[in-house]
Design a protein around this motif. Structure first.
Motif, mmCIF file in Angstrom:
data_model
loop_
_atom_site.group_PDB
_atom_site.id
_atom_site.type_symbol
_atom_site.label_atom_id
_atom_site.label_comp_id
_atom_site.label_asym_id
_atom_site.label_seq_id
_atom_site.Cartn_x
_atom_site.Cartn_y
_atom_site.Cartn_z
ATOM 1 N N ILE A 190 0.842 -1.208 0.000
ATOM 2 C CA ILE A 190 0.000 0.000 0.000
ATOM 3 C C ILE A 190 0.872 1.251 0.000
ATOM 4 O O ILE A 190 0.615 2.219 -0.743
ATOM 5 N N ALA A 191 1.929 1.246 0.833
ATOM 6 C CA ALA A 191 2.831 2.393 0.886
ATOM 7 C C ALA A 191 3.536 2.593 -0.451
ATOM 8 O O ALA A 191 3.727 3.728 -0.905
ATOM 9 N N ASP A 192 3.923 1.499 -1.101
ATOM 10 C CA ASP A 192 4.586 1.608 -2.404
ATOM 11 C C ASP A 192 3.628 2.158 -3.452
ATOM 12 O O ASP A 192 4.038 2.960 -4.317
ATOM 13 N N ALA A 193 2.371 1.744 -3.397
ATOM 14 C CA ALA A 193 1.384 2.268 -4.347
ATOM 15 C C ALA A 193 1.178 3.762 -4.176
ATOM 16 O O ALA A 193 0.795 4.459 -5.121
ATOM 17 N N GLN A 194 1.446 4.276 -2.971
ATOM 18 C CA GLN A 194 1.327 5.708 -2.702
ATOM 19 C C GLN A 194 2.666 6.433 -2.856
ATOM 20 O O GLN A 194 2.812 7.566 -2.393
ATOM 21 N N ASP A 195 3.635 5.751 -3.468
ATOM 22 C CA ASP A 195 4.971 6.318 -3.708
ATOM 23 C C ASP A 195 5.655 6.767 -2.427
ATOM 24 O O ASP A 195 6.346 7.787 -2.388
ATOM 25 N N ASN A 196 5.489 5.993 -1.378
ATOM 26 C CA ASN A 196 6.120 6.297 -0.097
ATOM 27 C C ASN A 196 7.186 5.236 0.175
ATOM 28 O O ASN A 196 7.002 4.310 0.966
ATOM 29 N N GLY A 197 8.309 5.360 -0.530
ATOM 30 C CA GLY A 197 9.374 4.371 -0.405
ATOM 31 C C GLY A 197 9.989 4.322 0.979
ATOM 32 O O GLY A 197 10.399 3.250 1.443
ATOM 33 N N GLY A 198 10.067 5.454 1.664
ATOM 34 C CA GLY A 198 10.630 5.454 3.017
ATOM 35 C C GLY A 198 9.828 4.617 3.975
ATOM 36 O O GLY A 198 10.381 3.887 4.812
ATOM 37 N N ALA A 199 8.506 4.685 3.864
ATOM 38 C CA ALA A 199 7.651 3.877 4.732
ATOM 39 C C ALA A 199 7.834 2.390 4.448
ATOM 40 O O ALA A 199 7.812 1.563 5.366
ATOM 41 N N VAL A 200 8.018 2.056 3.169
ATOM 42 C CA VAL A 200 8.231 0.647 2.810
ATOM 43 C C VAL A 200 9.455 0.101 3.532
ATOM 44 O O VAL A 200 9.445 -1.010 4.071
ATOM 45 N N THR A 201 10.518 0.900 3.540
ATOM 46 C CA THR A 201 11.759 0.462 4.182
ATOM 47 C C THR A 201 11.588 0.265 5.678
ATOM 48 O O THR A 201 11.956 -0.781 6.233
ATOM 49 N N TRP A 202 11.008 1.225 6.367
ATOM 50 C CA TRP A 202 10.905 1.147 7.828
ATOM 51 C C TRP A 202 9.866 0.147 8.294
ATOM 52 O O TRP A 202 9.966 -0.407 9.386
ATOM 53 N N LEU A 203 8.864 -0.125 7.466
ATOM 54 C CA LEU A 203 7.876 -1.147 7.833
ATOM 55 C C LEU A 203 8.505 -2.533 7.902
ATOM 56 O O LEU A 203 7.990 -3.424 8.587
ATOM 57 N N GLY A 204 9.620 -2.723 7.213
ATOM 58 C CA GLY A 204 10.295 -4.015 7.244
ATOM 59 C C GLY A 204 10.831 -4.397 8.608
ATOM 60 O O GLY A 204 11.191 -5.567 8.835
ATOM 61 N N LEU A 205 10.871 -3.448 9.533
ATOM 62 C CA LEU A 205 11.356 -3.750 10.887
ATOM 63 C C LEU A 205 10.358 -4.558 11.708
ATOM 64 O O LEU A 205 10.700 -5.042 12.794
ATOM 65 N N PHE A 206 9.143 -4.743 11.216
ATOM 66 C CA PHE A 206 8.089 -5.328 12.030
ATOM 67 C C PHE A 206 7.749 -6.771 11.662
ATOM 68 O O PHE A 206 6.708 -7.288 12.060
ATOM 69 N N SER A 207 8.629 -7.422 10.947
ATOM 70 C CA SER A 207 8.440 -8.831 10.617
ATOM 71 C C SER A 207 9.797 -9.523 10.624
ATOM 72 O O SER A 207 10.770 -8.975 10.097
ATOM 73 N N PRO A 208 9.908 -10.714 11.204
ATOM 74 C CA PRO A 208 11.214 -11.384 11.278
ATOM 75 C C PRO A 208 11.861 -11.624 9.914
ATOM 76 O O PRO A 208 13.054 -11.375 9.736
ATOM 77 N N ILE A 209 11.085 -12.074 8.938
ATOM 78 C CA ILE A 209 11.689 -12.399 7.649
ATOM 79 C C ILE A 209 12.073 -11.141 6.883
ATOM 80 O O ILE A 209 13.089 -11.120 6.178
ATOM 81 N N THR A 210 11.313 -10.068 7.030
ATOM 82 C CA THR A 210 11.704 -8.817 6.361
ATOM 83 C C THR A 210 12.928 -8.194 7.038
ATOM 84 O O THR A 210 13.698 -7.485 6.383
ATOM 85 N N LEU A 211 13.117 -8.459 8.308
ATOM 86 C CA LEU A 211 14.344 -8.023 8.973
ATOM 87 C C LEU A 211 15.563 -8.691 8.338
ATOM 88 O O LEU A 211 16.567 -8.035 8.035
ATOM 89 N N ILE A 212 15.468 -10.004 8.135
ATOM 90 C CA ILE A 212 16.576 -10.731 7.505
ATOM 91 C C ILE A 212 16.776 -10.259 6.069
ATOM 92 O O ILE A 212 17.907 -10.091 5.596
#
Length: 300
Positions: A226-248
């Motif tokens: 959803i964040a990527d569809a709204q052209d919010n690349g920064g949010a995409v990056t920081w949202l990755g902190l909230f899932s174990p596999i996206t952290l890796i």
């Protein structure tokens, strides 16, 4: 008022010498107990030494992890490709659902059953302490996961050499992949054991581990899309902190040369990757600390 035993009772009374003797042999101590617990737990993670039914799921998941690698290798050899279709660091991320199912099945078996059948005091009645139990279980679960995730990478690496791909490039990618799955194994093992140690009910432990590892990835990926569809690349990056596999995935993108699987390929930079790495290490250390706290009392 007391009654004396009858003549029949007196005639049937016997004293047995069951031969208790003082043990004078070698005492192997805590290190041996810790190694034995580690070995038993690692074998149990794949159903070894248990019933045939207990071996089915872990062995099936192990095969599922390796079959795609075998297919990729066969295609690369047959077509004389210049590279493998998947990077070593991406393989575990793609098959994260299989890894999550394995953790959900193995972690409750490692700790929940000990809680359910109240065998913890029996462990601690031997020359073994709380730290030995936690270290052995943590190391066994991590090793089991590393075997699961590293085996297909070995298949890919051997296949790449058979396909006569560039040795230096493939060796570098293989080493980066091993580092990635080692971090993944530590993180997933810690989270799986902490969640499973909360309840003696194996079924509850399985559901909770699946929710933490698998459902969290789906939720984070959806919000990232959803964040990527709204052209919010920064949010995409920081949202990755909230899932174990996206952290890796983020650590691999920032430091191990992996291509990001985030929506829009918005992987973290080196600075952002440092935050990812610190969060991963913090979760691993926090998992160990929570396990130590959970087993503080012997009479669990």
């Amino acid at each position: 008022m007391t009654t004396e035993p009858s003549p029949v009772d007196r005639a049937s009374t016997q004293i047995h010498n069951i031969g208790y003797r003082h043990y004078d042999g070698p005492r192997l101590g805590r290190a041996y107990s810790r190694r034995s617990l580690f070995s038993q737990s690692l074998r149990g993670a794949y159903g070894l030494g248990r019933s045939a039914k207990s071996k089915v799921l872990p062995m099936l998941l192990f095969i599922v992890m390796c079959v795609p690698a075998l297919i990729m290798v066969a295609v690369a050899v047959a077509t004389k490709a210049n590279d493998l279709p998947v990077d070593y660091t991406r393989y575990a991320v793609i098959l994260q659902a299989v890894i999550g199912l394995y953790v959900a099945s193995a972690a409750p078996n490692a700790v929940s059953l000990d809680l359910r059948f109240k065998s913890i005091p029996l462990y601690f009645s031997r020359p073994i302490e709380r730290v030995d139990y936690v270290v052995a279980k943590f190391a066994a679960m991590t090793s089991a996961l590393f075997i699961l995730t590293a085996a297909p990478l070995i298949v890919l690496y051997v296949g790449s050499l058979l396909a006569k791909l560039d040795f230096t490039e493939q060796t570098k990618g293989f080493a980066q992949g091993l580092v990635s799955v080692a971090l993944l194994s530590l993180l997933f093992a810690g989270i799986g054991l902490v969640v499973s140690a909360v309840t003696p009910r194996r079924g509850f432990g399985i559901a909770a581990v699946i929710a933490v590892l698998t459902i969290s990835y789906g939720a984070v990926s959806t919000v990232q899309a959803i964040a990527d569809a709204q052209d919010n690349g920064g949010a995409v990056t920081w949202l990755g902190l909230f899932s174990p596999i996206t952290l890796i995935d983020g650590v691999g993108t920032a430091f191990l040369g992996a291509s990001s699987s985030f929506p829009g390929a918005h992987g973290p930079s080196a600075g952002e990757g440092l935050v990812y790495l610190l969060v991963v290490l913090g979760l691993i250390a926090g998992s160990y600390g929570l396990l130590m706290r959970r087993y503080r009392k012997v009479g669990l």
